[in-house]
Design a protein around this motif. Structure first.
Motif, short mmCIF file in Angstrom:
data_model
loop_
_atom_site.label_atom_id
_atom_site.label_comp_id
_atom_site.label_asym_id
_atom_site.label_seq_id
_atom_site.Cartn_x
_atom_site.Cartn_y
_atom_site.Cartn_z
N PRO A 5 17.33 91.78 -9.52
CA PRO A 5 18.31 91.41 -8.44
C PRO A 5 17.96 91.31 -7.09
O PRO A 5 16.95 92.10 -6.82
N VAL A 6 18.53 90.34 -6.40
CA VAL A 6 17.96 90.17 -4.89
C VAL A 6 18.95 91.10 -4.12
O VAL A 6 18.63 91.36 -3.17
N GLY A 7 19.98 91.67 -4.89
CA GLY A 7 21.12 92.35 -4.11
C GLY A 7 22.22 92.88 -5.08
O GLY A 7 22.10 92.52 -6.19
N GLU A 33 14.46 96.54 0.99
CA GLU A 33 13.37 96.64 0.58
C GLU A 33 12.47 95.46 0.07
O GLU A 33 11.31 95.43 0.30
N ARG A 34 13.17 94.47 -0.05
CA ARG A 34 12.25 93.19 -0.70
C ARG A 34 12.51 92.18 0.49
O ARG A 34 11.96 91.12 0.63
N PHE A 35 13.75 92.17 1.20
CA PHE A 35 14.06 91.15 2.07
C PHE A 35 14.43 91.43 3.47
O PHE A 35 15.10 92.57 3.72
N PRO A 120 24.92 93.26 -10.14
CA PRO A 120 23.47 92.81 -9.60
C PRO A 120 23.67 91.42 -9.50
O PRO A 120 24.04 90.50 -10.14
N VAL A 121 23.25 90.77 -8.37
CA VAL A 121 23.06 89.55 -7.72
C VAL A 121 21.72 89.03 -7.80
O VAL A 121 20.67 89.59 -7.51
N LEU A 122 21.60 87.96 -8.86
CA LEU A 122 20.23 87.54 -9.10
C LEU A 122 19.71 86.36 -8.20
O LEU A 122 18.45 86.15 -7.89
N ASP A 123 20.67 85.53 -7.60
CA ASP A 123 20.24 84.58 -6.64
C ASP A 123 21.63 84.04 -5.83
O ASP A 123 22.38 84.12 -6.37
#
Length: 152
Positions: A5-7, A33-35, A120-123
């Motif tokens: 997930p991106v978020g 933590e990723r973006f 969970p958002v994937l994109d």
């Protein structure tokens, strides 16, 4: 193939329900933590987004691979899982077009995203008119129009 997930969806609707999504506002909160905020630079120039998400509340044993009557309605035809947009899909992926309200740091405020709190958002992709139907007018069967009457 792994997908992270991106978020996650924050707020909006909590129970899983099928209709009346137009007025539902929610936030897509990116994973800090990723973006960083730069991942969203320029997004506020678009009016609509396409969001890919995971139907994480669908148990694997409920996944459909064949045909069914949409929403179990026997008045509608028996159609294959790839001829409908139900949540019990083979990879449990959802795609939704929603209205972008604003961007605030790592928070993307939207309306009409048909995903519940915690999803969970994937994109996230900006919707561009050129990705809409081209050439001939879009068509769909009557049962689909009837099913979608109260969706948004």
């Amino acid at each position: 193939m792994g997908v992270e997930p991106v978020g996650y969806v924050v707020g909006g609707r909590v129970p899983v329900e099928d209709d009346d999504w137009a007025g539902v506002e929610a936030v897509i909160r990116l994973d800090a933590e990723r973006f960083g905020p730069e991942a969203l630079y320029g997004l506020d120039g678009f009016s609509h987004l396409e969001v890919v998400f995971h139907f994480d509340r669908v148990p694997p044993e409920r996944v459909e691979t064949g045909a069914r009557h949409p929403r179990g309605n026997q008045d509608w035809p028996l159609v294959g899982i790839f001829a409908q947009r139900g949540k019990n899909r083979p990879n449990r992926l959802g795609v939704s077009r929603c209205t972008l309200l604003r961007v605030d740091g790592l928070d993307v405020h939207v309306a009409g995203l048909d995903a519940v709190d915690g999803t969970p958002v994937l994109d996230i992709k900006p919707w561009m008119a050129e990705f809409g139907p081209r050439g001939e007018q879009a068509r769909q069967p009557g049962w689909a129009t009837e099913l979608m009457k109260g969706y948004y």
